[in-house]
Design an enzyme around this catalytic site. Structure first.
Site, PDB file in Angstrom:
ATOM      1  N   ASP A 170     -13.713   8.055   4.731  1.00 54.88           N
ATOM      2  CA  ASP A 170     -12.621   7.578   4.922  1.00 54.88           C
ATOM      3  C   ASP A 170     -11.765   7.306   3.552  1.00 54.88           C
ATOM      4  O   ASP A 170     -12.065   6.845   2.707  1.00 54.88           O
ATOM      5  CB  ASP A 170     -12.808   6.103   5.443  1.00 54.88           C
ATOM      6  CG  ASP A 170     -11.458   5.390   5.572  1.00 54.88           C
ATOM      7  OD1 ASP A 170     -10.436   5.765   5.032  1.00 54.88           O
ATOM      8  OD2 ASP A 170     -11.624   4.340   6.326  1.00 54.88           O
ATOM      9  N   HIS A 191     -14.614  -0.668   4.799  1.00 54.01           N
ATOM     10  CA  HIS A 191     -13.690  -1.328   5.698  1.00 54.01           C
ATOM     11  C   HIS A 191     -14.163  -1.724   6.753  1.00 54.01           C
ATOM     12  O   HIS A 191     -15.200  -1.486   7.369  1.00 54.01           O
ATOM     13  CB  HIS A 191     -12.516  -0.227   5.855  1.00 54.01           C
ATOM     14  CG  HIS A 191     -11.319  -1.112   6.174  1.00 54.01           C
ATOM     15  ND1 HIS A 191     -10.789  -0.959   7.495  1.00 54.01           N
ATOM     16  CD2 HIS A 191     -10.204  -1.625   5.604  1.00 54.01           C
ATOM     17  CE1 HIS A 191      -9.580  -1.475   7.705  1.00 54.01           C
ATOM     18  NE2 HIS A 191      -9.262  -1.905   6.599  1.00 54.01           N
ATOM     19  N   LYS A 242      -0.606   4.277   4.106  1.00 56.10           N
ATOM     20  CA  LYS A 242      -0.812   3.850   2.731  1.00 56.10           C
ATOM     21  C   LYS A 242       0.214   4.519   2.080  1.00 56.10           C
ATOM     22  O   LYS A 242       1.425   4.393   2.144  1.00 56.10           O
ATOM     23  CB  LYS A 242      -2.081   3.622   2.444  1.00 56.10           C
ATOM     24  CG  LYS A 242      -2.727   2.368   3.151  1.00 56.10           C
ATOM     25  CD  LYS A 242      -4.146   2.282   3.140  1.00 56.10           C
ATOM     26  CE  LYS A 242      -4.424   0.910   3.965  1.00 56.10           C
ATOM     27  NZ  LYS A 242      -5.683   1.046   4.515  1.00 56.10           N
ATOM     28  N   GLU A 252     -16.231   5.312   1.878  1.00 58.01           N
ATOM     29  CA  GLU A 252     -14.916   5.338   1.476  1.00 58.01           C
ATOM     30  C   GLU A 252     -14.791   6.142   0.516  1.00 58.01           C
ATOM     31  O   GLU A 252     -15.550   6.122  -0.559  1.00 58.01           O
ATOM     32  CB  GLU A 252     -14.115   4.122   1.192  1.00 58.01           C
ATOM     33  CG  GLU A 252     -14.236   3.164   2.465  1.00 58.01           C
ATOM     34  CD  GLU A 252     -13.301   1.865   2.161  1.00 58.01           C
ATOM     35  OE1 GLU A 252     -12.638   1.684   1.474  1.00 58.01           O
ATOM     36  OE2 GLU A 252     -13.744   0.919   2.790  1.00 58.01           O
ATOM     37  N   SER A 302     -11.190  -0.025  -1.129  1.00 54.96           N
ATOM     38  CA  SER A 302      -9.980  -0.685  -0.932  1.00 54.96           C
ATOM     39  C   SER A 302      -9.713  -2.004  -1.654  1.00 54.96           C
ATOM     40  O   SER A 302      -8.740  -2.486  -2.111  1.00 54.96           O
ATOM     41  CB  SER A 302      -9.628  -1.045   0.776  1.00 54.96           C
ATOM     42  OG  SER A 302     -10.630  -1.799   1.192  1.00 54.96           O
ATOM     43  N   HIS A 305      -7.231   5.233   0.980  1.00 56.07           N
ATOM     44  CA  HIS A 305      -6.485   4.894  -0.141  1.00 56.07           C
ATOM     45  C   HIS A 305      -6.305   5.586  -1.274  1.00 56.07           C
ATOM     46  O   HIS A 305      -5.621   5.576  -2.508  1.00 56.07           O
ATOM     47  CB  HIS A 305      -7.225   3.388  -1.001  1.00 56.07           C
ATOM     48  CG  HIS A 305      -7.055   2.195  -0.055  1.00 56.07           C
ATOM     49  ND1 HIS A 305      -6.036   1.421  -0.197  1.00 56.07           N
ATOM     50  CD2 HIS A 305      -7.759   1.881   0.980  1.00 56.07           C
ATOM     51  CE1 HIS A 305      -6.091   0.551   0.629  1.00 56.07           C
ATOM     52  NE2 HIS A 305      -7.194   0.795   1.324  1.00 56.07           N
ATOM     53  N   ASN A 362       0.837  -1.241  -0.033  1.00 58.74           N
ATOM     54  CA  ASN A 362       0.198   0.001   0.120  1.00 58.74           C
ATOM     55  C   ASN A 362       0.986   1.423   0.000  1.00 58.74           C
ATOM     56  O   ASN A 362       0.297   2.122   0.169  1.00 58.74           O
ATOM     57  CB  ASN A 362      -0.955  -0.052   1.145  1.00 58.74           C
ATOM     58  CG  ASN A 362      -1.928  -1.271   1.237  1.00 58.74           C
ATOM     59  OD1 ASN A 362      -2.552  -1.468   0.102  1.00 58.74           O
ATOM     60  ND2 ASN A 362      -2.308  -1.592   2.241  1.00 58.74           N
TER      61      ASN A 362
HETATM   62  C1  LIG Z   1      -6.275   0.423   5.638  1.00 64.81           C
HETATM   63  C2  LIG Z   1      -7.627   1.042   5.923  1.00 64.81           C
HETATM   64  C3  LIG Z   1      -7.655   1.541   7.324  1.00 64.81           C
HETATM   65  C4  LIG Z   1      -6.910   1.229   8.447  1.00 64.81           C
HETATM   66  O1  LIG Z   1      -5.588   1.999   8.325  1.00 64.81           O
HETATM   67  P1  LIG Z   1      -4.505   1.487   9.167  1.00 64.81           P
HETATM   68  O2  LIG Z   1      -3.650   2.591   9.419  1.00 64.81           O
HETATM   69  O3  LIG Z   1      -3.790   0.519   8.375  1.00 64.81           O
HETATM   70  O4  LIG Z   1      -4.774   0.777  10.595  1.00 64.81           O
HETATM   71  C5  LIG Z   1      -8.942   2.363   7.366  1.00 64.81           C
HETATM   72  N1  LIG Z   1      -9.780   2.443   6.491  1.00 64.81           N
HETATM   73  C6  LIG Z   1      -9.762   1.905   5.400  1.00 64.81           C
HETATM   74  C7  LIG Z   1     -10.539   2.178   4.272  1.00 64.81           C
HETATM   75  C8  LIG Z   1      -8.247   1.017   4.997  1.00 64.81           C
HETATM   76  O5  LIG Z   1      -8.238   0.919   3.749  1.00 64.81           O
END
Ligand SMILES: *Cc1c(COP(=O)(O)O)cnc(C)c1O
Length: 375
Positions: free
Chosen positions: A203, A131, A227, A174, A178, A206, A45
């Site tokens: 969120d 997620h 990421k 999101e 993801s 990504h 990522n």
């Molecule tokens: C990876 C991810 C998270 C979690 O992030 P981390 O910093 O790895 O805990 C939260 N929301 C989404 C949509 C993700 O893809």
């Protein structure tokens, strides 16, 4: 009791769902060593290749010498340093918000934000493919979870209508999904949230740093530093008052040690590179288009559009595993994604393209998959 545990594991095994951790060693740009073999890595990522960027490493080195490795205390006691404050200001400015707050991970950010904003008597309207951290957050909060079909605005609106009898409502999505690599219709969703009086949360895990997803109109934006920022940690950005509320009520912010200064320094340096150097983003986008075009010529069921997350849908878990194994033999590491990460029958190989890849790497993937199809 323990016999039932072993039965559970056997059950997972029989359904091709038992997971294993492999031990990898970094082997240069976009390469990993696994069991003595060098593999081209399509599982990272670290979309912009910033985890090992020289500016990032130098920034961490300097902070390590002056500040040490750990924050040594929770943020509300003595775990807040000037670099925490500076990064929070920089992230707020980057996302055109009044304020931002760091958490220890993206997962903990989602737990903290949702739980601060809703509880029992409230409702959260959520895209079905959001997620796990968002789903867990709603469950922990005690609010009613109302899920709508992926990207379906009509279902989202129906859920929002139904939610109006609840006290406080959230609409959560999101920006870039993801496991599907597709984008949410953020403008339309945001106007729905406004129309039905829901607080809107996006969120951006990504997309952050790679795509300008125009999240500024959303009430709260959640991001991760793990990421495209190549570090570790998460954050929420929004109005000063929302951030004040998080500081006062987010349990996953209050009851944990502050983010390590090393992660903060790495993320700050990464943000500087992101703002100074758009070529990394352009490179990732060009390579992603190359991979998507090639896969489409080979006739694969490609999910999403445009993005650097390029999943091919293969169906059952066994088939996805077989494809991942075949790729591994061709010195390519791309994970098979299975339940519970995706729904049953929706198993896939997920390629994530990064700025560390070159066009020849994409050709290597396409050649390998051509061989697999002809087996
Ligand atoms: C990876 C991810 C998270 C979690 O992030 P981390 O910093 O790895 O805990 C939260 N929301 C989404 C949509 C993700 O893809």
């Amino acid at each position: 009791m323990l016999a039932s545990i072993s039965e559970e594991l056997t059950g997972l095994e029989q359904r091709s769902l038992r997971r294993q951790m492999h031990t990898f060693t970094q082997a240069g740009k976009a390469r990993l060593f696994l069991e003595g073999k060098s593999l081209l890595n399509f599982s990272s990522n670290d979309y912009l290749g910033l985890a090992r960027h020289p500016q990032v490493i130098e920034a961490v080195r300097q902070v390590l010498e002056h500040g040490g490795a750990g924050a040594t205390s929770s943020r509300l006691i003595s775990g807040t340093s000037i670099i925490h404050r500076d990064l929070e200001c920089a992230l707020a400015a980057f996302l055109h918000r009044e304020a931002a707050l760091l958490f220890s991970s993206g997962y903990m950010t989602n737990l903290g934000v949702i739980q601060a904003l809703v509880g029992s008597g409230d409702a959260v309207v959520l895209d079905r493919l959001c997620h796990a951290s968002l789903v867990d957050a709603v469950r922990l909060s005690g609010a009613r979870l109302m899920v709508y079909k992926h990207l379906d605005l009509e279902e989202a609106e129906r859920a929002l209508k139904r939610s109006t009898s609840f006290r406080r409502r959230l609409l959560v999505t999101e920006s870039l999904f993801s496991m599907d690599g597709d984008f949410a219709p953020l403008e339309d969703l945001q106007s729905l949230a406004k129309r039905y009086g829901a607080i809107s949360i996006v969120d951006d895990a990504h997309a952050l740093g790679v795509w300008d997803t125009k999240t500024a109109g959303w009430d709260v934006s959640v991001g991760t530093l793990s990421k495209a920022f190549g570090s570790q940690g998460g954050f929420a950005a929004g109005s000063r008052e929302v951030v004040e509320l998080l500081i006062n009520t987010s349990r996953s912010f209050i009851f944990t040690t502050g983010l390590s200064p090393l992660c903060v320094a790495a993320a700050q340096a990464a943000l500087n590179v992101i703002q100074q150097d758009p070529r990394r983003r352009d490179h990732v986008k060009n390579l992603s288009a190359q991979l998507r075009d090639g896969l489409s010529i080979l006739g694969f069921d490609i999910l999403g559009s445009q993005s650097q997350i390029v999943p091919i849908r293969l169906g059952e878990a066994g088939r996805a595993l077989a494809c991942a194994d075949y790729l591994r033999q061709s010195e390519i590491f791309a994970p098979a994604i299975r339940p519970p990460t995706v729904h049953a029958g929706q198993c896939r190989i997920r390629f994530s393209v990064t700025a560390d890849h070159q066009p020849a790497d994409i050709d290597q993937v396409l050649n390998a998959l051509k061989g697999w199809k002809h087996e």
